[in-house]
Design a protein around this motif. Sequence first.
Motif, mmCIF file in Angstrom:
data_model
loop_
_atom_site.group_PDB
_atom_site.id
_atom_site.type_symbol
_atom_site.label_atom_id
_atom_site.label_comp_id
_atom_site.label_asym_id
_atom_site.label_seq_id
_atom_site.Cartn_x
_atom_site.Cartn_y
_atom_site.Cartn_z
ATOM 1 N N PRO A 164 0.830 -1.208 0.000
ATOM 2 C CA PRO A 164 0.000 0.000 0.000
ATOM 3 C C PRO A 164 0.866 1.260 0.000
ATOM 4 C CG PRO A 164 -0.717 -1.568 1.693
ATOM 5 C CD PRO A 164 0.584 -2.064 1.165
ATOM 6 N N GLU A 165 0.397 2.280 -0.699
ATOM 7 C CA GLU A 165 1.103 3.557 -0.734
ATOM 8 C C GLU A 165 0.660 4.424 0.439
ATOM 9 O OE1 GLU A 165 0.278 5.284 -4.484
ATOM 10 O OE2 GLU A 165 1.364 3.763 -5.640
ATOM 11 N N ALA A 166 1.502 5.374 0.810
ATOM 12 C CA ALA A 166 1.187 6.277 1.918
ATOM 13 C C ALA A 166 -0.042 7.105 1.580
ATOM 14 C CB ALA A 166 2.382 7.185 2.204
ATOM 15 N N ARG A 167 -0.912 7.316 2.575
ATOM 16 C CA ARG A 167 -2.120 8.116 2.395
ATOM 17 C C ARG A 167 -2.221 9.088 3.559
ATOM 18 N NH1 ARG A 167 -6.798 3.745 1.473
ATOM 19 N NH2 ARG A 167 -8.085 5.613 1.754
ATOM 20 N N PRO A 168 -2.663 10.317 3.294
ATOM 21 C CA PRO A 168 -2.753 11.331 4.363
ATOM 22 C C PRO A 168 -3.667 10.864 5.489
ATOM 23 C CG PRO A 168 -3.045 12.317 2.183
ATOM 24 C CD PRO A 168 -3.061 10.837 1.988
ATOM 25 N N GLY A 169 -3.223 11.048 6.717
ATOM 26 C CA GLY A 169 -4.030 10.704 7.881
ATOM 27 C C GLY A 169 -4.051 9.231 8.218
ATOM 28 N N LEU A 170 -3.358 8.409 7.422
ATOM 29 C CA LEU A 170 -3.351 6.972 7.651
ATOM 30 C C LEU A 170 -1.919 6.479 7.767
ATOM 31 C CD1 LEU A 170 -6.024 5.841 5.019
ATOM 32 C CD2 LEU A 170 -6.392 6.275 7.454
ATOM 33 N N LYS A 171 -1.759 5.327 8.370
ATOM 34 C CA LYS A 171 -0.462 4.681 8.418
ATOM 35 C C LYS A 171 -0.632 3.197 8.147
ATOM 36 C CE LYS A 171 -0.431 3.803 13.428
ATOM 37 N NZ LYS A 171 0.312 4.010 14.693
ATOM 38 N N LEU A 172 0.470 2.519 7.869
ATOM 39 C CA LEU A 172 0.439 1.098 7.562
ATOM 40 C C LEU A 172 0.589 0.285 8.847
ATOM 41 C CD1 LEU A 172 2.627 1.027 4.334
ATOM 42 C CD2 LEU A 172 0.139 1.191 4.535
ATOM 43 N N TYR A 173 -0.187 -0.799 8.909
ATOM 44 C CA TYR A 173 -0.200 -1.644 10.104
ATOM 45 C C TYR A 173 -0.093 -3.097 9.665
ATOM 46 C CZ TYR A 173 -1.932 -3.804 14.443
ATOM 47 O OH TYR A 173 -2.071 -4.569 15.573
ATOM 48 N N THR A 174 0.795 -3.856 10.269
ATOM 49 C CA THR A 174 0.983 -5.269 9.933
ATOM 50 C C THR A 174 0.205 -6.134 10.913
ATOM 51 O OG1 THR A 174 3.202 -4.800 9.077
ATOM 52 C CG2 THR A 174 2.670 -7.102 9.553
ATOM 53 N N VAL A 175 -0.648 -6.984 10.377
ATOM 54 C CA VAL A 175 -1.525 -7.825 11.193
ATOM 55 C C VAL A 175 -0.715 -8.930 11.853
ATOM 56 C CG1 VAL A 175 -3.538 -9.348 11.162
ATOM 57 C CG2 VAL A 175 -3.470 -7.325 9.679
ATOM 58 N N SER A 176 -0.894 -9.091 13.145
ATOM 59 C CA SER A 176 -0.222 -10.150 13.899
ATOM 60 C C SER A 176 -1.101 -11.388 13.970
ATOM 61 C CB SER A 176 0.103 -9.674 15.319
ATOM 62 O OG SER A 176 0.927 -8.526 15.284
ATOM 63 N N ALA A 177 -0.526 -12.500 14.383
ATOM 64 C CA ALA A 177 -1.263 -13.757 14.495
ATOM 65 C C ALA A 177 -2.406 -13.603 15.497
ATOM 66 C CB ALA A 177 -0.326 -14.886 14.925
ATOM 67 N N GLN A 178 -3.576 -14.157 15.133
ATOM 68 C CA GLN A 178 -4.773 -14.238 15.957
ATOM 69 C C GLN A 178 -5.432 -12.888 16.212
ATOM 70 O OE1 GLN A 178 -3.791 -16.486 19.487
ATOM 71 N NE2 GLN A 178 -3.653 -18.402 18.358
ATOM 72 N N GLU A 179 -5.012 -11.822 15.526
ATOM 73 C CA GLU A 179 -5.734 -10.559 15.624
ATOM 74 C C GLU A 179 -7.037 -10.649 14.848
ATOM 75 O OE1 GLU A 179 -3.373 -6.624 16.423
ATOM 76 O OE2 GLU A 179 -2.671 -7.501 14.555
ATOM 77 N N THR A 180 -8.016 -9.864 15.269
ATOM 78 C CA THR A 180 -9.319 -9.858 14.621
ATOM 79 C C THR A 180 -9.634 -8.455 14.110
ATOM 80 O OG1 THR A 180 -10.527 -9.322 16.661
ATOM 81 C CG2 THR A 180 -10.121 -11.671 16.177
ATOM 82 N N LEU A 181 -10.602 -8.371 13.190
ATOM 83 C CA LEU A 181 -11.039 -7.072 12.691
ATOM 84 C C LEU A 181 -11.567 -6.219 13.838
ATOM 85 C CD1 LEU A 181 -12.892 -8.040 9.391
ATOM 86 C CD2 LEU A 181 -10.731 -6.833 9.591
ATOM 87 N N TYR A 182 -12.335 -6.872 14.722
ATOM 88 C CA TYR A 182 -12.914 -6.123 15.835
ATOM 89 C C TYR A 182 -11.820 -5.570 16.752
ATOM 90 C CZ TYR A 182 -15.448 -5.104 20.134
ATOM 91 O OH TYR A 182 -15.939 -4.491 21.256
ATOM 92 N N GLY A 183 -10.814 -6.407 17.053
ATOM 93 C CA GLY A 183 -9.753 -5.972 17.936
ATOM 94 C C GLY A 183 -8.962 -4.809 17.365
ATOM 95 N N ILE A 184 -8.646 -4.885 16.055
ATOM 96 C CA ILE A 184 -7.875 -3.797 15.429
ATOM 97 C C ILE A 184 -8.709 -2.520 15.363
ATOM 98 C CG2 ILE A 184 -6.737 -3.054 13.302
ATOM 99 C CD1 ILE A 184 -6.054 -5.994 12.778
ATOM 100 N N SER A 185 -9.986 -2.649 14.974
ATOM 101 C CA SER A 185 -10.840 -1.459 14.867
ATOM 102 C C SER A 185 -11.006 -0.787 16.223
ATOM 103 C CB SER A 185 -12.201 -1.836 14.286
ATOM 104 O OG SER A 185 -12.900 -2.716 15.155
ATOM 105 N N ARG A 186 -11.165 -1.602 17.264
ATOM 106 C CA ARG A 186 -11.321 -1.033 18.607
ATOM 107 C C ARG A 186 -10.043 -0.343 19.061
ATOM 108 N NH1 ARG A 186 -12.551 -4.420 24.149
ATOM 109 N NH2 ARG A 186 -12.836 -2.631 25.519
ATOM 110 N N ALA A 187 -8.894 -0.945 18.706
ATOM 111 C CA ALA A 187 -7.620 -0.367 19.117
ATOM 112 C C ALA A 187 -7.414 1.024 18.537
ATOM 113 C CB ALA A 187 -6.477 -1.294 18.700
#
Length: 687
Positions: A164-187
Amino acid sequence: MVLKRTFIRLLFLFCFISGLSAQETGVRRSQVVETYRGKQYYIHFVEQGQTLHAISQAYQITVDDIRKANPDLTEVLRDDQMLMIPVKELQAAPEPVSKTETPADLPVRDIVDGQRSHIVAPKETWYALARQYNLAVKDVIAANPGIDTLRIGMKVIIPEPAQPEARPGLKLYTVSAQETLYGISRAFGITVDELVGLNPVLSNGLQTGQVIYVPDRQPVVQRPAEQSRSRKDGYLEHRVERKETLYSISRRYGVEMSAIINANPGLGGSLKKNEVLLIPLPGSAPAGNVKVKQDSVVLGRAVHAEALPELPAMNCTPSHPVKRTFNLALMVPFALEHADSVYTGDPMSLKLPSEYRSLDFIQFYEGALIAVDDLAAHGMDVRLHVYDADAGEGIIKTRRILSNPEMENMDLIIGPLFARSFELVASFAAKHEIPVINPLSQRSEIIAGNSYVVKSQPSGWSRYNGTAQVLAGRFGDANFVVMRLNDTENASMAGVFTGTLRKLIDDPAGVKEVIYSKGHDAGLIQSMVPGKTNVVLMLTADKALIPALLRRLNDLRDKYQIVVVGLPEWEEMEMDINYLHQLNAHFFTPWFVDYSDPDVIRFISSFRERYIGEPELFRYAYLGYDLTAYFLDALYSFGPGFLKCIPDFTKKGLSSNFRFQQQDGGGYENTSITVYRLTDFRKETVK
């Protein structure tokens, strides 16, 4: 002068019409053709400025034809949106594969000029390839210019995932083992829908190691400096936050639950907000002399007597309040707006029943009706309210239903079946304290923080964990080999299997992990042990690899005792059924129908008599019956507060024996799973 003005107007009008024509004819017809349900479709990617009318003109079909092929289509098209365009004239049939080079004999992966390649297996499509490699369909097609239709045995290029290319207001995040969509969104303080909106590829699921966009701020759950502080004696102090559990805290700090329990003598199972816990640092000695006994494993996690919550006494004795009338709301997407006319044309040109959206969930409704009648026959007074709910992303119908005053008087709501409308109903149900049942979603997020929501579909984690428990009980002293194709395929699934098996069997070293792409057949064979039962969990859905690997394992039966465990998707693949029987193949599924069961036979007979048709598992006939029968019976037995009783309420269903567990501070999830094996060319359940 008048003539000159008229000429200018005509010239302007001609230019305007010509411009429109140029815009519409500027849509290029796709050369990519896929086959779906026996029909062929162009795969068209919308470009900026394109309209449905322009696209229909380019393909010489009507806008209605496009809408019928894409039922979830909205009025506004998005850039790069994929459309299925019906092909009016069938393309040439795929070329047959040479008998000397069958897909099973071809290499599954290869490197061509530094690029990955894939050998097309029977029934594989562009979409299937994109899902398998976690890529966008458009990127896979673009990597193979000149190929319009996939053919069996064809070698196609698989591009590397674009970073992914850099986007204003966003950063890149690497998903770890056993993470969930809910957990990342809440974080990161956003909703799951907002996270998927930033990363449309997440609609295909979350992958370990995947790089995604998140808001450019620190995750709120990863600030140990604010919540814990170091101590000289080798411990951290952790202040418990709302909804935190002993398990989540142990995962956060990377320590065992037993170590936390040892460090906190007298710790109860129900953690309280702002309670302070001592978290031992690596290498620190345990505090006190509390001896923790590991009593059992529930859902793959070690459960200790000191950590079990003290539940209040519950009166769950069946009372059968027969004089009460119970109100059930059944919310099913019937799409009645598509069934408001009578076809008077040529009967030979009628569509198949499966092509009518109004019939998508009709068997769910029909099964539910039989269940209502069965409970009524046992003395229950049920008033059934049936509503046509939204399909897809729509919420207009659902809002209209919830505005009806009678909805506040419901004792039970089943449905809706789609995410956005269910979210509205779940909020309504919590406000009015009405139990609401979600029939189809596997997402654990839907029960978080709402104790009135019941999720009938087990999550992937529950399925794999439950299967591992059955396998450990059946093959406790076996050599387990957990195999997957590569580092990324089904990594979370493999993690659950290996973790649970190692907790349950006597020798954790008897569980081995194999990455097939690194060692191929040799690596798999080296992991097996002569003289022991080798349970090989083949956690891959690669259609080219599986038949060849089953043939190879079958050749080794004289040297090794082998039991193969496969994925449910295998049943849709073309393979030699004899290999599955000879390798004692086991499968797992949350929904299994035993057609020799007298209750199933009775249901089929009743269904045939009422609807002049066959009930189908994958058209939700059995699900509709089981959900309605189970929850009406629970309501009839325990009254409106029945939800607190369902963890101990057992009732044999036609396709599932429900087993519900409540999430901390949230709703209830079904964790029931069926493991079956193939024996004498029939399916036999494994206890």
